[in-house]
Design an enzyme around this catalytic site. Sequence first.
Site, PDB file in Angstrom:
ATOM      1  N   TYR A 126       0.821  -1.212   0.000  1.00 57.44           N
ATOM      2  CA  TYR A 126       0.000   0.000   0.000  1.00 57.44           C
ATOM      3  C   TYR A 126       0.855   1.262   0.000  1.00 57.44           C
ATOM      4  CZ  TYR A 126      -4.379  -2.530   0.474  1.00 57.44           C
ATOM      5  OH  TYR A 126      -5.455  -3.342   0.231  1.00 57.44           O
ATOM      6  N   GLY A 179     -19.303 -19.688 -17.035  1.00 62.09           N
ATOM      7  CA  GLY A 179     -19.882 -19.160 -15.796  1.00 62.09           C
ATOM      8  C   GLY A 179     -20.593 -20.215 -14.964  1.00 62.09           C
ATOM      9  N   TYR A 226      -9.840 -18.646 -10.433  1.00 62.86           N
ATOM     10  CA  TYR A 226     -10.726 -19.688 -10.980  1.00 62.86           C
ATOM     11  C   TYR A 226     -11.677 -20.144  -9.873  1.00 62.86           C
ATOM     12  CZ  TYR A 226      -7.800 -19.525 -15.036  1.00 62.86           C
ATOM     13  OH  TYR A 226      -7.147 -19.056 -16.146  1.00 62.86           O
ATOM     14  N   GLU A 232      -8.123  -7.299   5.032  1.00 63.83           N
ATOM     15  CA  GLU A 232      -7.251  -8.349   4.470  1.00 63.83           C
ATOM     16  C   GLU A 232      -6.539  -9.109   5.599  1.00 63.83           C
ATOM     17  OE1 GLU A 232      -5.124  -6.038   1.433  1.00 63.83           O
ATOM     18  OE2 GLU A 232      -7.082  -5.574   0.576  1.00 63.83           O
TER      19      GLU A 232
HETATM   20  C1  LIG Z   1     -13.760 -14.496  -9.579  1.00 56.61           C
HETATM   21  C2  LIG Z   1     -13.344 -15.109 -10.901  1.00 56.61           C
HETATM   22  C3  LIG Z   1     -13.633 -16.425 -11.170  1.00 56.61           C
HETATM   23  C4  LIG Z   1     -13.269 -16.987 -12.399  1.00 56.61           C
HETATM   24  N1  LIG Z   1     -13.560 -18.291 -12.637  1.00 56.61           N
HETATM   25  C5  LIG Z   1     -13.232 -18.842 -13.823  1.00 56.61           C
HETATM   26  C6  LIG Z   1     -13.534 -20.221 -14.101  1.00 56.61           C
HETATM   27  O1  LIG Z   1     -14.095 -20.922 -13.271  1.00 56.61           O
HETATM   28  N2  LIG Z   1     -13.170 -20.714 -15.314  1.00 56.61           N
HETATM   29  C7  LIG Z   1     -12.547 -19.952 -16.265  1.00 56.61           C
HETATM   30  O2  LIG Z   1     -12.230 -20.472 -17.350  1.00 56.61           O
HETATM   31  N3  LIG Z   1     -12.267 -18.646 -16.028  1.00 56.61           N
HETATM   32  C8  LIG Z   1     -12.567 -18.090 -14.834  1.00 56.61           C
HETATM   33  N4  LIG Z   1     -12.246 -16.770 -14.590  1.00 56.61           N
HETATM   34  C9  LIG Z   1     -11.500 -16.000 -15.624  1.00 56.61           C
HETATM   35  C10 LIG Z   1      -9.991 -16.247 -15.433  1.00 56.61           C
HETATM   36  O3  LIG Z   1      -9.555 -15.658 -14.235  1.00 56.61           O
HETATM   37  C11 LIG Z   1      -9.156 -15.639 -16.557  1.00 56.61           C
HETATM   38  O4  LIG Z   1      -9.509 -14.302 -16.717  1.00 56.61           O
HETATM   39  C12 LIG Z   1      -9.325 -16.390 -17.876  1.00 56.61           C
HETATM   40  O5  LIG Z   1      -8.912 -17.734 -17.742  1.00 56.61           O
HETATM   41  C13 LIG Z   1      -8.486 -15.715 -18.974  1.00 56.61           C
HETATM   42  O6  LIG Z   1      -7.156 -15.665 -18.521  1.00 56.61           O
HETATM   43  P1  LIG Z   1      -5.970 -15.818 -19.551  1.00 56.61           P
HETATM   44  O7  LIG Z   1      -4.696 -15.532 -18.828  1.00 56.61           O
HETATM   45  O8  LIG Z   1      -6.070 -17.070 -20.308  1.00 56.61           O
HETATM   46  O9  LIG Z   1      -6.296 -14.646 -20.567  1.00 56.61           O
HETATM   47  P2  LIG Z   1      -5.615 -13.218 -20.559  1.00 56.61           P
HETATM   48  O10 LIG Z   1      -4.237 -13.309 -21.072  1.00 56.61           O
HETATM   49  O11 LIG Z   1      -5.843 -12.617 -19.217  1.00 56.61           O
HETATM   50  O12 LIG Z   1      -6.517 -12.488 -21.629  1.00 56.61           O
HETATM   51  C14 LIG Z   1      -7.901 -12.237 -21.320  1.00 56.61           C
HETATM   52  C15 LIG Z   1      -8.667 -12.033 -22.589  1.00 56.61           C
HETATM   53  O13 LIG Z   1      -8.317 -10.810 -23.198  1.00 56.61           O
HETATM   54  C16 LIG Z   1      -8.035 -11.046 -24.560  1.00 56.61           C
HETATM   55  N5  LIG Z   1      -7.040 -10.091 -25.074  1.00 56.61           N
HETATM   56  C17 LIG Z   1      -5.854 -10.391 -25.588  1.00 56.61           C
HETATM   57  N6  LIG Z   1      -5.207  -9.291 -25.991  1.00 56.61           N
HETATM   58  C18 LIG Z   1      -5.978  -8.266 -25.745  1.00 56.61           C
HETATM   59  C19 LIG Z   1      -5.844  -6.876 -25.938  1.00 56.61           C
HETATM   60  N7  LIG Z   1      -4.746  -6.341 -26.462  1.00 56.61           N
HETATM   61  N8  LIG Z   1      -6.859  -6.078 -25.568  1.00 56.61           N
HETATM   62  C20 LIG Z   1      -7.955  -6.607 -25.005  1.00 56.61           C
HETATM   63  N9  LIG Z   1      -8.123  -7.925 -24.774  1.00 56.61           N
HETATM   64  C21 LIG Z   1      -7.151  -8.753 -25.155  1.00 56.61           C
HETATM   65  C22 LIG Z   1      -7.501 -12.448 -24.577  1.00 56.61           C
HETATM   66  O14 LIG Z   1      -7.628 -13.001 -25.848  1.00 56.61           O
HETATM   67  C23 LIG Z   1      -8.387 -13.128 -23.608  1.00 56.61           C
HETATM   68  O15 LIG Z   1      -9.582 -13.536 -24.216  1.00 56.61           O
HETATM   69  C24 LIG Z   1     -12.607 -16.193 -13.370  1.00 56.61           C
HETATM   70  C25 LIG Z   1     -12.312 -14.850 -13.090  1.00 56.61           C
HETATM   71  C26 LIG Z   1     -12.672 -14.309 -11.867  1.00 56.61           C
HETATM   72  C27 LIG Z   1     -12.344 -12.872 -11.583  1.00 56.61           C
HETATM   73  C1  HEM Z   2      -6.517   1.930  -1.402  1.00 58.91           C
HETATM   74  C2  HEM Z   2      -5.815   1.251  -2.287  1.00 58.91           C
HETATM   75  C3  HEM Z   2      -6.388   0.340  -3.338  1.00 58.91           C
HETATM   76  C4  HEM Z   2      -7.596   0.398  -3.995  1.00 58.91           C
HETATM   77  C5  HEM Z   2      -8.699   1.436  -3.853  1.00 58.91           C
HETATM   78  C6  HEM Z   2      -7.642  -0.745  -4.892  1.00 58.91           C
HETATM   79  C7  HEM Z   2      -8.698  -1.038  -5.747  1.00 58.91           C
HETATM   80  C8  HEM Z   2      -8.793  -2.173  -6.518  1.00 58.91           C
HETATM   81  C9  HEM Z   2      -9.928  -2.527  -7.340  1.00 58.91           C
HETATM   82  C10 HEM Z   2     -11.199  -1.700  -7.485  1.00 58.91           C
HETATM   83  C11 HEM Z   2      -9.657  -3.722  -7.925  1.00 58.91           C
HETATM   84  C12 HEM Z   2     -10.569  -4.524  -8.865  1.00 58.91           C
HETATM   85  C13 HEM Z   2     -11.293  -5.577  -8.044  1.00 58.91           C
HETATM   86  C14 HEM Z   2     -12.159  -6.477  -8.899  1.00 58.91           C
HETATM   87  O1  HEM Z   2     -13.157  -6.006  -9.428  1.00 58.91           O
HETATM   88  O2  HEM Z   2     -11.834  -7.639  -9.043  1.00 58.91           O
HETATM   89  C15 HEM Z   2      -8.346  -4.124  -7.482  1.00 58.91           C
HETATM   90  C16 HEM Z   2      -7.713  -5.275  -7.898  1.00 58.91           C
HETATM   91  C17 HEM Z   2      -6.370  -5.492  -7.715  1.00 58.91           C
HETATM   92  N1  HEM Z   2      -5.527  -4.775  -6.906  1.00 58.91           N
HETATM   93 FE1  HEM Z   2      -6.020  -3.178  -5.802  1.00 58.91          FE
HETATM   94  N2  HEM Z   2      -6.484  -1.456  -4.769  1.00 58.91           N
HETATM   95  C18 HEM Z   2      -5.694  -0.835  -3.846  1.00 58.91           C
HETATM   96  C19 HEM Z   2      -4.442  -1.246  -3.429  1.00 58.91           C
HETATM   97  C20 HEM Z   2      -3.715  -2.248  -4.027  1.00 58.91           C
HETATM   98  C21 HEM Z   2      -2.353  -2.589  -3.695  1.00 58.91           C
HETATM   99  C22 HEM Z   2      -1.532  -1.944  -2.594  1.00 58.91           C
HETATM  100  C23 HEM Z   2      -1.975  -3.593  -4.550  1.00 58.91           C
HETATM  101  C24 HEM Z   2      -0.634  -4.288  -4.642  1.00 58.91           C
HETATM  102  C25 HEM Z   2       0.447  -3.714  -5.121  1.00 58.91           C
HETATM  103  C26 HEM Z   2      -3.117  -3.896  -5.389  1.00 58.91           C
HETATM  104  C27 HEM Z   2      -3.147  -4.891  -6.353  1.00 58.91           C
HETATM  105  C28 HEM Z   2      -4.285  -5.304  -7.015  1.00 58.91           C
HETATM  106  C29 HEM Z   2      -4.312  -6.422  -7.945  1.00 58.91           C
HETATM  107  C30 HEM Z   2      -3.121  -7.275  -8.363  1.00 58.91           C
HETATM  108  C31 HEM Z   2      -5.633  -6.549  -8.380  1.00 58.91           C
HETATM  109  C32 HEM Z   2      -6.201  -7.563  -9.394  1.00 58.91           C
HETATM  110  C33 HEM Z   2      -5.934  -7.041 -10.764  1.00 58.91           C
HETATM  111  C34 HEM Z   2      -6.669  -7.740 -11.886  1.00 58.91           C
HETATM  112  O3  HEM Z   2      -7.193  -8.840 -11.692  1.00 58.91           O
HETATM  113  O4  HEM Z   2      -6.710  -7.140 -12.961  1.00 58.91           O
HETATM  114  N3  HEM Z   2      -4.138  -3.064  -5.048  1.00 58.91           N
HETATM  115  N4  HEM Z   2      -7.841  -3.170  -6.617  1.00 58.91           N
END
Ligand SMILES: Cc1cc2nc3c(=O)[nH]c(=O)nc-3n(C[C@H](O)[C@H](O)[C@H](O)COP(=O)(O)OP(=O)(O)OC[C@H]3O[C@@H](n4cnc5c(N)ncnc54)[C@H](O)[C@@H]3O)c2cc1C
Ligand code: HEM
Length: 419
Positions: free
Chosen positions: A100, A288, A209, A142
């Site tokens: 943070y 989903g 996942y 946390e």
């Molecule tokens: C709470 C939660 C639960 C989940 N549960 C599941 C689950 O049960 N099963 C499951 O399969 N997934 C699940 N997911 C989704 C999973 O976390 C990943 O996001 C998913 O597998 C895609 O990850 P990846 O690294 O393969 O794709 P990434 O590399 O993260 O890419 C994500 C997508 O963006 C596209 N992309 C590529 N380049 C670009 C670009 N330049 N601009 C924009 N988009 C681009 C990619 O083609 C891809 O389709 C869950 C996510 C969350 C947050």
């Molecule tokens: C007050 C401070 C912070 C705020 C308000 C904040 C806010 C958020 C929000 C809104 C998300 C998206 C949550 C979701 O929809 O899944 C997120 C995800 C995340 N945050 Fe923070 N965050 C804070 C601090 C931090 C810190 C200190 C770190 C670590 C360096 C961090 C790392 C991440 C990461 C890795 C994700 C997931 C990213 C992704 O999946 O794309 N955050 N945070």
Amino acid sequence: MGSIAGMTADQIVLIKATVPVLVEHGNTITTVFYRNMLEAHPELNTVFNTPNQVNGHQPRALAGALYAYASHIDDLGALSSAVELICNKHASLYIKPDDYKIVGKYLLEAMGEVLGAALTPEIHDAWGAAYWQLADIMIGREKQLYEQSEGWTDWRDFKIADKIKESDEITSFYLAPVDGKPLPGFQPGQYISVQTYVPALKYTQARQYSLSDKPRSDYYRISVKKEAGIDSADPAVSAHPGYISNVLHDTLNKGDTLQVSHPYGDFFLSTTEAEPAHPVVLISAGVGLTPLTSILNTLTSKAPSARKLHFVHGARTSGARAFSEHIASLTKKYPNLNATFFTTHPSEGEKEGVDYHHVGRVNLDKVKQEDLFLDDAKTEYYICGPEKFMTDMESSLKGQGVSSDRIKMELFGTGGVPH
Ligand SMILES: Cc1cc2nc3c(=O)[nH]c(=O)nc-3n(C[C@H](O)[C@H](O)[C@H](O)COP(=O)(O)OP(=O)(O)OC[C@H]3O[C@@H](n4cnc5c(N)ncnc54)[C@H](O)[C@@H]3O)c2cc1C
Ligand code: HEM
């Protein structure tokens, strides 16, 4: 207005006055923030989701959170569900209190860079105090989550004990801890984070996942869709096959090791006890269905229950649909469970009523109304799928008189479901 711990009344006024600035510049500030922070701390590239930086989802989510925070600075209770979602995500990525300090430094510097002289020393100090007020709330939540994790407070090595194809595009991974110790339980609906090396990036990445089976002490099951990559006509967008899902599908096999977090998440079945309990409707599209299958398997793992259940699912094709046979066999075993399958593109030779129930996307008007249990004011609806799908389902249910507290949604992305 009274002062909030750590902030003066004047500072609270200043933060509220900054809301229009966040609306206008929030995305620019958070984009500059991530760019500068990741340049100075390249080690954080493994912590943040790289595509979510490229496509702007992560800066947008942070800007949205800051905007909501500034708007509710004198009514922080309104933020509790957003904070719960973020803190669960943070905990699953093992974000630590010291992180943070880095985020706070680069966030305030980015405000200065974007706003220039408009960021007066008073506004700068007010935002410094506000940032730490929010950070302390999040660090506190946390800490609680880590304390509830029975000593599992960092990435843990797991082996792929089995890898089973569930459909054309979804494969299940059975993950067993390398240390062989019993796994803690979880609330059906929750997720784990999985971390592994991505050769294309030359560093590790983590993704969430949902756990796709009922809790067990010997393994966790996840079911992953292979993300082929967006088909973009824009040459500026370097679409790539999803990093982690493709490593899981194509590179990692039975016996390989990856790192896993303790289960977390704010989307889960409200109760598994109380029998007979209120009806539950599980509505999903595509991959989903995973958290909903965990809920379904949990609810049907006990002796025949009086609980009424309905599983509604939509997939592009029957071949893309996972767990078809499993769900069909559960419906035979449990008289109180029904399933309705939608298929957008039935294959030649497939028959309505045999291979699927309805052609097209999920449409709750086509589901037998008595199977939605709308007349029971306690029925709960759990929804998971693409964002637009979920908001469509939500408005359809609300249109039928379902109150929002009985509708729960899980977004497989960042930034939460917009309301
Ligand atoms: C709470 C939660 C639960 C989940 N549960 C599941 C689950 O049960 N099963 C499951 O399969 N997934 C699940 N997911 C989704 C999973 O976390 C990943 O996001 C998913 O597998 C895609 O990850 P990846 O690294 O393969 O794709 P990434 O590399 O993260 O890419 C994500 C997508 O963006 C596209 N992309 C590529 N380049 C670009 C670009 N330049 N601009 C924009 N988009 C681009 C990619 O083609 C891809 O389709 C869950 C996510 C969350 C947050
Ligand atoms: C007050 C401070 C912070 C705020 C308000 C904040 C806010 C958020 C929000 C809104 C998300 C998206 C949550 C979701 O929809 O899944 C997120 C995800 C995340 N945050 Fe923070 N965050 C804070 C601090 C931090 C810190 C200190 C770190 C670590 C360096 C961090 C790392 C991440 C990461 C890795 C994700 C997931 C990213 C992704 O999946 O794309 N955050 N945070």
